[in-house]
Design an enzyme around this catalytic site. Structure first.
Site, short mmCIF file in Angstrom:
data_model
loop_
_atom_site.label_atom_id
_atom_site.label_comp_id
_atom_site.label_asym_id
_atom_site.label_seq_id
_atom_site.Cartn_x
_atom_site.Cartn_y
_atom_site.Cartn_z
CD GLU A 181 -3.19 -1.01 2.27
OE1 GLU A 181 -2.65 -0.27 3.41
OE2 GLU A 181 -4.20 -1.81 2.21
CD GLU A 330 -4.05 -6.05 3.18
OE1 GLU A 330 -4.48 -5.35 3.74
OE2 GLU A 330 -2.62 -6.12 2.87
C1 GLA Z 1 -3.86 -2.64 5.06
C2 GLA Z 1 -2.68 -3.16 5.50
C3 GLA Z 1 -2.84 -4.47 6.26
C4 GLA Z 1 -3.63 -4.18 7.46
C5 GLA Z 1 -5.03 -3.98 6.89
C6 GLA Z 1 -6.00 -3.67 8.24
O1 GLA Z 1 -4.61 -2.96 4.17
O2 GLA Z 1 -2.13 -3.28 4.25
O3 GLA Z 1 -1.53 -4.61 6.50
O4 GLA Z 1 -3.09 -2.88 8.13
O5 GLA Z 1 -5.02 -2.62 6.42
O6 GLA Z 1 -7.41 -3.38 7.57
#
Ligand code: GLA
Length: 692
Positions: A181, A330
């Site tokens: 991210e 995710e």
């Molecule tokens: C992000 C991060 C993860 C985690 C999630 C929690 O997407 O990439 O490592 O912290 O948020 O929602």
């Protein structure tokens, strides 16, 4: 018959096959080849470094029982992989990958660069990001690194290269996620100097830059590159846009640094991706995605419940990055830990959301995360097993998905969405509007979704793409708020209409040029001649304004553009009712059929009813047809097309049970049998296949 060419082909094939076997056996280094991964997979983020190895088997067995086929590992484990500079310890990760493989679970390896170890930033303090207020980030959280720092890139390249040497030929490793991210830029003096160099490369001379940014204004003119500041939020619009372009280019370079290290050491079979964040606008994703093989995003609802239009549009945005199916890298197992209220999704909603993602082109849905670390910042986040390592109440729902993915995978293999409508999205336009909203409630993503929602309900499939992509396949191209119009985009749109397409421009379109300067003609600038009309004046609204005409009677909100028609072919579609006097009785929407094509301008942000009938008009006149007719409201229809036929994924997001009659009987992939209709409870899902 001359058999020579055939014989030659044979010989080449045998040679290639032998080569592949030799290469594979060198590559596998004694490891057994993994079978092909399933076409549709469930996954989870797994952090083996947080647990004793003796626990791994139990976790992997539970994953296997849930039908999980892929784990993402490693993306925050730098201090475990390189505890001291140059001392690489990857044996544990190799053992984790092998253990997962024994459970039929493939691995996606993340490079750990979103969380540098303490020794690294202590030894090289310039690798720490500097915030806009001049403060350096510190160790203890993540993303504390400086994306433009050469030393950081050097260390990132080394760890990525080491990992690729170790896992680049591992048959269980499907691919790579670079970092995690991308989000925060650095404002340190060196990054600023890089920005000034970047401007020099882009504009060539200060005269050109000064002209493009109209720096005569407020005595802003620059006589040396090193005078140029970094500004965000408020500043010269040309400078603001340039900074964001530089940030995008810098993320691309940051990523390319690691891609090169991996590519030099990994099989081409392994793909490289990164995980983006839906509508996040911290950089231009079209710039950064260019060097990747696959797009992936992290899909979190946060507070509340899934809005299928907004979420589906983000899926389509991600699919548009590489113009092919993507991964949900995710997603939330029930709830997150970072929203105002971290409510859980309802029972059945996690499953519905996963199928909705698949309907929009996801081939993997992966949950974050498997199990919370016992300590650390995210203890309250949703998981699939509890801190005791046993399943949480959501686990059986995910397990059901695992079984369903196994059934539907072979049918969905090789299929993807296909659309008759493109919605155009541009980061430049979004930023330009956000910097000068003119009405503080004006949200460019909400504007896009106001078009997307009714258009999707009618057409059941939309591509979200940038304005410079090829447009000829589409019957309808809609550009909500295409505020910044580059010359290349303008030519692309004009050509599309000339070729017979229907272009709809939404409010605030074509006001700015590629340097975020005002176009010298009124909106829609270079498209005004084609439209045979223009925007005479724009008005930010406090109170809604009535709009009547072809789209019935509705209310316009936030923004109203007073339009005029100056060509006999240009037709007024809707007019404003009584308002501020200026708008009263004046055109709110105009259209011109010109040659084989059509161009329409909608100057009002209509309410939901108005947008629904505007969408009906747009699709009717453009010949856009739904994939399935007469589907009740609230049932999302997601067709995926393949060489053997079409697979329809139906998800009921309405509050009550719904029945859908099918045009002809289809195979019910999840439940079996041929069905003339299906009945879906709330959050119910059907996967239906229709052969050609
Ligand atoms: C992000 C991060 C993860 C985690 C999630 C929690 O997407 O990439 O490592 O912290 O948020 O929602």
């Amino acid at each position: 018959m001359n058999r020579k060419p055939e014989t030659r082909c044979w010989k080449i094939s045998i040679f290639l096959a032998t080569l592949m076997v030799v290469r594979a056996s060198i590559g596998l280094q004694g490891q057994t080849a993994a079978p092909q991964p399933p076409p549709l997979m469930l996954g989870t983020a797994w952090y083996p470094e947080q647990w004793p190895e003796t626990r791994w088997e139990a976790d992997l067995a539970l994953m296997q029982q849930a039908g999980i086929h892929v784990v993402r590992v490693g993306e925050f484990a730098w201090s475990h992989m390189e505890p001291r500079e140059g001392q690489y310890e990857l044996d544990w990760l190799e053992r984790a990958i092998a253990a997962a493989g024994r459970h039929g679970i493939y691995t996606l390896v993340g490079t750990p660069t979103a969380a540098p170890p303490a020794w690294l930033t202590r030894t090289y303090p310039d690798t720490l990001r500097m915030a806009e207020d001049g403060r350096r980030a510190e160790h203890g959280n993540r993303e504390q690194y400086n994306f433009a720092n050469p030393k950081y890139r050097d260390l990132a390249r080394k760890i990525a290269g080491q990992m690729a040497k170790r896992f680049g030929h591992n048959p269980y490793v499907l691919g790579w996620q670079i970092d995690n991210e991308y989000e925060m830029a650095s404002f340190d003096p060196d990054t600023k100097a890089q920005f000034q160099q970047w401007l020099k490369a882009r504009y060539g001379t200060l005269d050109k830059l000064n002209a493009a940014w109209t720096t005569e204004y407020w005595s802003e003119a620059y006589s040396d590159w090193n005078q140029i500041p970094i500004q965000t939020g408020y500043g010269n619009p040309g400078l603001l846009l340039s900074w964001m372009r530089f940030v995008s280019a810098t993320w691309r370079g940051y990523q390319k640094n690691q891609i090169d290290a991996i590519r030099a050491n990994a099989d081409t079979r392994q793909f490289i991706t990164t995980n983006t964040m839906g509508w996040f606008d911290g950089y231009d994703h079209y710039t950064v995605e260019q060097d990747l093989d696959l797009a992936a995003w992290d899909d979190y609802v946060g507070q509340g419940h899934l809005d299928p239009a907004k979420n589906g549009a983000a899926d389509d945005l991600t699919r548009g990055f590489k113009r092919k199916n993507f991964w949900i890298m995710e997603t939330q197992p029930g709830s997150v830990n970072w929203a105002g209220v971290n409510n859980s999704l309802d029972k059945g909603e996690v499953r519905a959301m996963a199928w909705h993602n698949v309907g929009h082109g996801a081939d993997v849905v992966s949950y974050w995360q498997w199990r919370s670390a016992l300590n650390g910042q995210e203890q309250y986040h949703g998981t699939l097993v509890g801190s005791d390592g046993t399943p949480v109440p959501l686990y059986p729902e995910v397990q059901q998905l695992g079984t369903e993915f196994a059934k539907a995978g072979p049918v969905l293999a090789g299929t993807s969405p296909k659309s008759e409508i493109a919605v155009l999205y541009s980061y430049d336009s979004r930023w330009a509007i956000q910097w000068q909203k003119h009405n503080h409630d004006y949200d460019p993503v909400a504007e896009l979704v106001s078009y997307y929602r009714p258009l999707r309900a009618i057409s059941q499939s939309i591509d979200v793409i940038p304005p410079t992509d090829p447009l000829t396949p589409y019957k309808l191209v809609v550009a909500p708020g295409l505020n910044v119009l580059s010359d290349a985009a303008a030519s692309n749109l004009i050509e599309y209409v000339r070729q017979g397409g229907h272009l709809v421009l939404g409010q605030r379109s074509a006001m700015k040029d590629q340097d975020n300067g005002l176009q010298p003609q009124r909106q829609p600038g270079p498209l005004a001649d084609l439209l045979g009309g223009r925007v005479e004046q724009y008005y930010a609204l406090i109170d809604p304004v009535p709009v009547t005409g072809k789209f019935g009677s509705s209310q316009g909100k936030l923004w109203a553009e007073l339009l005029s028609a100056n060509n006999h072919e240009t037709e007024v579609l809707a007019t404003y009712g009584e308002s501020n006097g200026w708008l009263d009785g004046m055109p709110a929407a105009i259209t011109r059929k010109t040659g084989k094509g059509r161009i329409t301008y909608l100057g009002a942000w209509l309410d939901e009813a108005g947008m629904a009938s505007a969408a009906k008009w747009m699709t009717d006149i453009s010949g856009v047809k739904p994939a399935l007719e007469a589907v009740p409201d609230g049932v999302e229809v997601c067709p995926r097309y393949g060489s053997k036929g079409t697979v329809y994924i139906l998800v009921n997001f309405s509050k009550t049970q719904q029945s859908v009659s099918l045009p002809s009987p289809m195979t019910d992939v999840l439940e079996g049998g041929s069905k003339p209709s299906v009945t879906l409870p709330r959050y119910g899902v059907a996967v239906l296949s229709a052969a050609h």
